[in-house]
Enzyme design. Structure first.
Site, short mmCIF file in Angstrom:
data_model
loop_
_atom_site.label_atom_id
_atom_site.label_comp_id
_atom_site.label_asym_id
_atom_site.label_seq_id
_atom_site.Cartn_x
_atom_site.Cartn_y
_atom_site.Cartn_z
CB SER A 1 -15.75 19.50 -21.86
OG SER A 1 -14.50 20.00 -22.29
CE LYS B 1 -10.16 22.92 -15.93
NZ LYS B 1 -11.35 22.24 -15.40
CD GLU C 1 -14.93 19.73 -12.08
OE1 GLU C 1 -15.83 19.33 -11.32
OE2 GLU C 1 -15.03 19.71 -13.32
CD GLU D 1 -18.01 25.40 -15.99
OE1 GLU D 1 -16.99 24.76 -15.70
OE2 GLU D 1 -18.89 24.94 -16.74
#
Ligand code: KIV
Length: 272
Positions: A53, A121, A123, A190
């Protein structure tokens, strides 16, 4: 009594697991630079996420896709220098792991070596199984990320709530179980329905961290610029604003501009 650097007990994956087991919620926030990381760490945040982000909030891109591995390493090494206690996780950026598991491992090793981060991390679920296995076999703690996965925004088409339908919810549960089985130490969920997040947190033994996933998970994460109110425009329902730094900073800067223009700043005491 002053606290020395060496007296501070660092957060480990083991401690995060213990927190889940004793029902202590885990606090996690994003961080992208030294100064912010120092504040968040001293304030007691358990996990700092150098999130991709950064692409949005630091670089002003519309999506997380443009940020590069080199840029993530720059942010991560800045964060690491500000941290004494928190566990620091770094996002593998888009394009640094999707190709194959060797590429995923190479990117991870660069992050770990060049930034000093504590874990990574990435996804996805079954589709990144080999990469997760390879990274874990190198001894690097891996955090999964399921539900709304912003690196796939052009596949989804919108940032709306994921896994509302049974088929997608079942895939998410299967993926979460797979990530746990492979050895991930934690998973971020999320923007999914609270009931589904609760089910995952109750079913899995590892800590489940939510963002827009309701209260019944093992911890919460927010983007720090959002929770401090630096971003004015981003107002999703799941966001709680703990400060209005946009207003505070704007007023402070306006005051400074006024003082410079009026020759009030600097005064005699502020000069040599
Ligand atoms: O990049 C990020 O900030 C994240 C959080 C939203 C979990 O992945």
């Amino acid at each position: 009594m002053s606290i020395h650097k060496n007296d501070i007990k660092k957060i480990t994956t083991h401690q995060l697991q213990n927190m889940k087991e004793r029902g202590e919620k885990i606090s996690m926030l994003t961080a992208y630079d030294f100064s912010m990381a120092s504040i968040l760490d001293a304030a007691g945040v358990d996990v700092l996420l150098v999130g991709d982000s950064a692409s949005n909030v630091m670089a002003g891109h519309e999506t997380t896709l443009p940020i590069t591995l080199d840029q993530m390493i720059y942010h991560a090494s800045s964060v690491i220098r500000g941290v004494q206690r928190a566990f620091v996780v770094v996002d593998l950026p888009f394009g640094s792991y999707q190709g194959n598991s060797s590429e995923a491992l190479r990117s991870t090793i660069r992050i770990m070596k060049e930034s000093g981060a504590h874990g990574i991390k990435l996804e996805g679920g079954a589709e990144i199984k080999e990469s997760v296995t390879r990274i874990l076999s190198a001894g690097v703690p891996v955090m999964g990320h399921l539900g709304l996965t912003p690196q796939s925004i052009y596949k989804f088409g919108t940032y709306s709530v994921r896994a509302k339908e049974e088929v997608e919810a079942q895939k998410l549960i299967d993926d979460a179980l797979l990530l746990q089985e492979l050895g991930c130490f934690s998973i971020v969920l999320e923007k999914i329905p609270s009931a589904l997040a609760k089910r995952v947190a109750e079913t899995l033994a590892i800590p489940i961290i939510g963002i827009g996933a309701g209260p019944d998970v093992d911890g919460q994460v927010l983007v720090v610029h959002d929770m401090l109110g630096i971003n004015k425009e981003f107002k999703p329902r799941f966001l709680r604003r703990y400060a209005d730094l946009h207003t505070i900073m704007t007023e402070a800067v306006q005051h400074y501009v006024q003082d410079v223009k009026s020759k009030d700043f600097p005064n005699e005491k502020e000069a040599y």
